[in-house]
Design a protein around this motif. Structure first.
Motif, PDB file in Angstrom:
ATOM      1  N   PRO A  88     -60.795   1.448 -60.901  1.00  0.00           N
ATOM      2  CA  PRO A  88     -62.069   1.798 -61.646  1.00  0.00           C
ATOM      3  C   PRO A  88     -61.363   2.879 -62.706  1.00  0.00           C
ATOM      4  CG  PRO A  88     -62.216   3.183 -59.689  1.00  0.00           C
ATOM      5  CD  PRO A  88     -60.672   1.996 -59.889  1.00  0.00           C
ATOM      6  N   TYR A  89     -62.025   2.851 -63.970  1.00  0.00           N
ATOM      7  CA  TYR A  89     -62.227   3.163 -65.032  1.00  0.00           C
ATOM      8  C   TYR A  89     -61.017   3.202 -65.816  1.00  0.00           C
ATOM      9  CZ  TYR A  89     -66.454   5.361 -63.780  1.00  0.00           C
ATOM     10  OH  TYR A  89     -67.413   5.778 -63.406  1.00  0.00           O
ATOM     11  N   ASN A  90     -60.074   1.462 -65.732  1.00  0.00           N
ATOM     12  CA  ASN A  90     -58.875   1.214 -66.303  1.00  0.00           C
ATOM     13  C   ASN A  90     -59.564   0.721 -67.887  1.00  0.00           C
ATOM     14  OD1 ASN A  90     -55.877   0.722 -66.640  1.00  0.00           O
ATOM     15  ND2 ASN A  90     -56.524  -1.590 -66.181  1.00  0.00           N
ATOM     16  N   ALA A  91     -58.851   1.735 -68.873  1.00  0.00           N
ATOM     17  CA  ALA A  91     -59.374   1.360 -69.908  1.00  0.00           C
ATOM     18  C   ALA A  91     -58.382   0.115 -70.539  1.00  0.00           C
ATOM     19  CB  ALA A  91     -58.561   2.763 -71.288  1.00  0.00           C
ATOM     20  N   ALA A  92     -57.268   0.114 -70.109  1.00  0.00           N
ATOM     21  CA  ALA A  92     -56.203  -0.078 -70.136  1.00  0.00           C
ATOM     22  C   ALA A  92     -56.692  -2.483 -69.889  1.00  0.00           C
ATOM     23  CB  ALA A  92     -54.986  -0.962 -70.054  1.00  0.00           C
ATOM     24  N   GLY A  93     -58.260  -2.334 -69.588  1.00  0.00           N
ATOM     25  CA  GLY A  93     -58.720  -3.597 -68.380  1.00  0.00           C
ATOM     26  C   GLY A  93     -59.822  -3.170 -68.403  1.00  0.00           C
ATOM     27  N   SER A  94     -60.353  -2.969 -70.048  1.00  0.00           N
ATOM     28  CA  SER A  94     -61.885  -2.924 -69.663  1.00  0.00           C
ATOM     29  C   SER A  94     -62.333  -4.436 -69.388  1.00  0.00           C
ATOM     30  CB  SER A  94     -62.356  -2.364 -71.071  1.00  0.00           C
ATOM     31  OG  SER A  94     -63.398  -2.250 -71.425  1.00  0.00           O
ATOM     32  N   ALA A  95     -63.129  -3.942 -68.815  1.00  0.00           N
ATOM     33  CA  ALA A  95     -64.209  -5.502 -68.955  1.00  0.00           C
ATOM     34  C   ALA A  95     -65.239  -4.895 -67.548  1.00  0.00           C
ATOM     35  CB  ALA A  95     -63.343  -6.500 -68.215  1.00  0.00           C
ATOM     36  N   GLY A  96     -66.273  -5.945 -67.383  1.00  0.00           N
ATOM     37  CA  GLY A  96     -66.994  -5.464 -66.216  1.00  0.00           C
ATOM     38  C   GLY A  96     -66.927  -6.857 -65.470  1.00  0.00           C
ATOM     39  N   SER A  97     -67.995  -6.924 -64.089  1.00  0.00           N
ATOM     40  CA  SER A  97     -67.142  -7.827 -63.085  1.00  0.00           C
ATOM     41  C   SER A  97     -67.588  -9.457 -63.458  1.00  0.00           C
ATOM     42  CB  SER A  97     -67.727  -7.307 -61.943  1.00  0.00           C
ATOM     43  OG  SER A  97     -69.233  -7.348 -62.126  1.00  0.00           O
ATOM     44  N   ASN A  98     -67.896  -9.577 -64.417  1.00  0.00           N
ATOM     45  CA  ASN A  98     -68.366 -10.880 -64.560  1.00  0.00           C
ATOM     46  C   ASN A  98     -69.357 -11.698 -63.426  1.00  0.00           C
ATOM     47  OD1 ASN A  98     -67.379 -11.057 -66.967  1.00  0.00           O
ATOM     48  ND2 ASN A  98     -65.556 -11.931 -66.528  1.00  0.00           N
ATOM     49  N   LEU A  99     -69.592 -11.117 -62.520  1.00  0.00           N
ATOM     50  CA  LEU A  99     -71.070 -11.646 -61.510  1.00  0.00           C
ATOM     51  C   LEU A  99     -71.940 -11.430 -61.969  1.00  0.00           C
ATOM     52  CD1 LEU A  99     -68.945  -9.167 -58.368  1.00  0.00           C
ATOM     53  CD2 LEU A  99     -68.421 -11.584 -59.179  1.00  0.00           C
ATOM     54  N   GLY A 100     -72.882 -12.402 -61.895  1.00  0.00           N
ATOM     55  CA  GLY A 100     -74.273 -12.843 -61.617  1.00  0.00           C
ATOM     56  C   GLY A 100     -74.951 -12.589 -60.820  1.00  0.00           C
ATOM     57  N   PRO A 101     -76.084 -12.785 -61.836  1.00  0.00           N
ATOM     58  CA  PRO A 101     -76.971 -12.190 -60.825  1.00  0.00           C
ATOM     59  C   PRO A 101     -77.466 -12.970 -58.760  1.00  0.00           C
ATOM     60  CG  PRO A 101     -78.016 -13.133 -62.451  1.00  0.00           C
ATOM     61  CD  PRO A 101     -76.567 -13.191 -62.484  1.00  0.00           C
ATOM     62  N   THR A 102     -76.766 -13.914 -59.099  1.00  0.00           N
ATOM     63  CA  THR A 102     -76.232 -14.702 -57.931  1.00  0.00           C
ATOM     64  C   THR A 102     -75.689 -14.339 -57.275  1.00  0.00           C
ATOM     65  OG1 THR A 102     -75.698 -16.455 -58.995  1.00  0.00           O
ATOM     66  CG2 THR A 102     -78.286 -16.699 -58.941  1.00  0.00           C
ATOM     67  N   SER A 103     -74.642 -13.936 -57.744  1.00  0.00           N
ATOM     68  CA  SER A 103     -73.876 -13.603 -56.991  1.00  0.00           C
ATOM     69  C   SER A 103     -73.572 -12.813 -55.149  1.00  0.00           C
ATOM     70  CB  SER A 103     -72.291 -12.482 -57.635  1.00  0.00           C
ATOM     71  OG  SER A 103     -71.338 -12.835 -57.121  1.00  0.00           O
ATOM     72  N   ALA A 104     -72.807 -13.290 -54.436  1.00  0.00           N
ATOM     73  CA  ALA A 104     -73.210 -12.452 -53.439  1.00  0.00           C
ATOM     74  C   ALA A 104     -72.352 -11.394 -53.016  1.00  0.00           C
ATOM     75  CB  ALA A 104     -73.069 -13.986 -51.643  1.00  0.00           C
ATOM     76  N   ALA A 105     -71.265 -11.714 -53.336  1.00  0.00           N
ATOM     77  CA  ALA A 105     -70.341 -10.619 -53.471  1.00  0.00           C
ATOM     78  C   ALA A 105     -70.793  -8.878 -53.922  1.00  0.00           C
ATOM     79  CB  ALA A 105     -69.341 -11.001 -54.082  1.00  0.00           C
ATOM     80  N   LEU A 106     -71.656  -9.170 -56.037  1.00  0.00           N
ATOM     81  CA  LEU A 106     -72.447  -8.726 -56.328  1.00  0.00           C
ATOM     82  C   LEU A 106     -73.542  -7.637 -55.109  1.00  0.00           C
ATOM     83  CD1 LEU A 106     -72.863  -6.572 -58.804  1.00  0.00           C
ATOM     84  CD2 LEU A 106     -74.159  -8.710 -60.029  1.00  0.00           C
ATOM     85  N   ALA A 107     -74.182  -8.780 -54.795  1.00  0.00           N
ATOM     86  CA  ALA A 107     -75.358  -8.441 -54.057  1.00  0.00           C
ATOM     87  C   ALA A 107     -74.949  -7.465 -52.544  1.00  0.00           C
ATOM     88  CB  ALA A 107     -75.703  -9.139 -53.683  1.00  0.00           C
ATOM     89  N   GLU A 108     -73.694  -8.110 -52.031  1.00  0.00           N
ATOM     90  CA  GLU A 108     -73.185  -7.066 -50.915  1.00  0.00           C
ATOM     91  C   GLU A 108     -73.186  -5.736 -51.120  1.00  0.00           C
ATOM     92  OE1 GLU A 108     -70.244  -9.565 -48.741  1.00  0.00           O
ATOM     93  OE2 GLU A 108     -71.345 -11.191 -48.389  1.00  0.00           O
ATOM     94  N   ARG A 109     -72.053  -5.644 -52.988  1.00  0.00           N
ATOM     95  CA  ARG A 109     -71.448  -5.128 -53.098  1.00  0.00           C
ATOM     96  C   ARG A 109     -72.544  -3.536 -53.886  1.00  0.00           C
ATOM     97  NH1 ARG A 109     -72.091  -1.350 -56.651  1.00  0.00           N
ATOM     98  NH2 ARG A 109     -71.922  -2.822 -58.774  1.00  0.00           N
ATOM     99  N   VAL A 110     -73.730  -3.993 -54.280  1.00  0.00           N
ATOM    100  CA  VAL A 110     -75.439  -3.060 -54.825  1.00  0.00           C
ATOM    101  C   VAL A 110     -75.467  -2.856 -52.922  1.00  0.00           C
ATOM    102  CG1 VAL A 110     -76.802  -3.143 -55.559  1.00  0.00           C
ATOM    103  CG2 VAL A 110     -74.818  -4.631 -57.155  1.00  0.00           C
ATOM    104  N   LYS A 111     -76.059  -3.664 -52.025  1.00  0.00           N
ATOM    105  CA  LYS A 111     -76.664  -2.901 -50.779  1.00  0.00           C
ATOM    106  C   LYS A 111     -75.485  -2.191 -50.336  1.00  0.00           C
ATOM    107  CE  LYS A 111     -78.289  -5.405 -47.012  1.00  0.00           C
ATOM    108  NZ  LYS A 111     -78.448  -6.217 -46.171  1.00  0.00           N
ATOM    109  N   ALA A 112     -74.001  -2.207 -50.366  1.00  0.00           N
ATOM    110  CA  ALA A 112     -73.875  -1.011 -49.613  1.00  0.00           C
ATOM    111  C   ALA A 112     -73.471  -0.094 -50.027  1.00  0.00           C
ATOM    112  CB  ALA A 112     -72.145  -1.401 -49.296  1.00  0.00           C
ATOM    113  N   ASP A 113     -73.791   0.356 -51.560  1.00  0.00           N
ATOM    114  CA  ASP A 113     -73.478   1.024 -52.275  1.00  0.00           C
ATOM    115  C   ASP A 113     -75.421   1.905 -52.266  1.00  0.00           C
ATOM    116  OD1 ASP A 113     -71.175   1.613 -52.964  1.00  0.00           O
ATOM    117  OD2 ASP A 113     -71.742   0.497 -55.225  1.00  0.00           O
ATOM    118  N   VAL A 114     -76.071   1.235 -52.728  1.00  0.00           N
ATOM    119  CA  VAL A 114     -77.691   2.124 -52.135  1.00  0.00           C
ATOM    120  C   VAL A 114     -77.963   2.429 -51.006  1.00  0.00           C
ATOM    121  CG1 VAL A 114     -79.755   1.002 -51.980  1.00  0.00           C
ATOM    122  CG2 VAL A 114     -78.493   0.159 -53.270  1.00  0.00           C
TER     123      VAL A 114
END
Length: 201
Positions: A88-114
């Motif tokens: 987290p917050y690694n300035a040498a590796g600045s980038a987004g996750s590149n996971l789109g709105p149909t990504s199951a991994a993104l949906a699961e991560r957001v659901k767990a965070d919520v």
């Protein structure tokens, strides 16, 4: 042919010297003279010790502090350089996750965070910036709503009145640039430093 090649090579050397050397050095010098703190990285010091930058988020995991947006940055895996691990917050590796709105991994991560945030503050809507990453993965700011959402937890863990914490958040809100650009925001590092000051009093 040499007659045509020579002007092209001279122009290449001149433009490289001007745009690749002289201009960047001049802009760096001017920025350092006019905005020395910003040109040096907007570094934040506390008691003579460097504690971070106001431009790059930090990973605050303790329940005693306001926590920033999730970060999708990564770094090379020490065990296998061909793989990456979350950093987290690694300035040498600045980038987004590149996971789109149909990504199951993104949906699961957001659901767990919520679910985690809802357990902390039941009955309240979870601000979207507490569960979504920024494009750079380094966002140092939160919306005022996301900071206020965390007030009950911090009040419990630090034994501070909620109204004083809400007032603290309110004093840290930065408005829109020139009154029209961007959204109101709170710098998480500045807010946590102010929180430590309040707790010390």
């Amino acid at each position: 042919m040499l007659r045509h090649l020579r002007p092209a090579l001279v122009l290449l050397v001149v433009l490289t010297a001007v745009t690749g050397l002289a201009y960047p050095l001049a802009m760096t010098g001017i920025a350092g003279a006019i905005f020395p703190a910003k040109a040096a990285g907007s570094l934040v010091e506390r008691d003579g010790k460097l504690v971070g930058s106001s431009l790059i988020g930090q990973s605050f995991t303790s329940a005693r502090y306001f926590q920033g947006r999730p970060s999708a940055t990564s770094a090379a895996d020490p065990a296998d350089a061909a793989k990456t691990v979350p950093s987290p917050y690694n300035a040498a590796g600045s980038a987004g996750s590149n996971l789109g709105p149909t990504s199951a991994a993104l949906a699961e991560r957001v659901k767990a965070d919520v679910e985690r945030w809802r357990a902390e503050n039941p009955g309240q809507a979870v601000p979207v910036d507490l569960v979504t990453t920024s494009g750079s993965g380094l966002d140092p700011d939160l919306s005022p709503e996301a900071a206020l959402f965390q007030v009950p937890r911090i009040a419990r863990t630090r034994g501070l009145p909620e109204d004083r914490l809400r007032d603290l958040v309110g004093r840290q809100v930065q408005g829109r640039l020139l009154g029209i650009l961007g959204e109101p925001r709170v710098n998480v590092l500045a807010l946590n430093l102010a929180l430590d000051d309040l707790a010390a009093k």
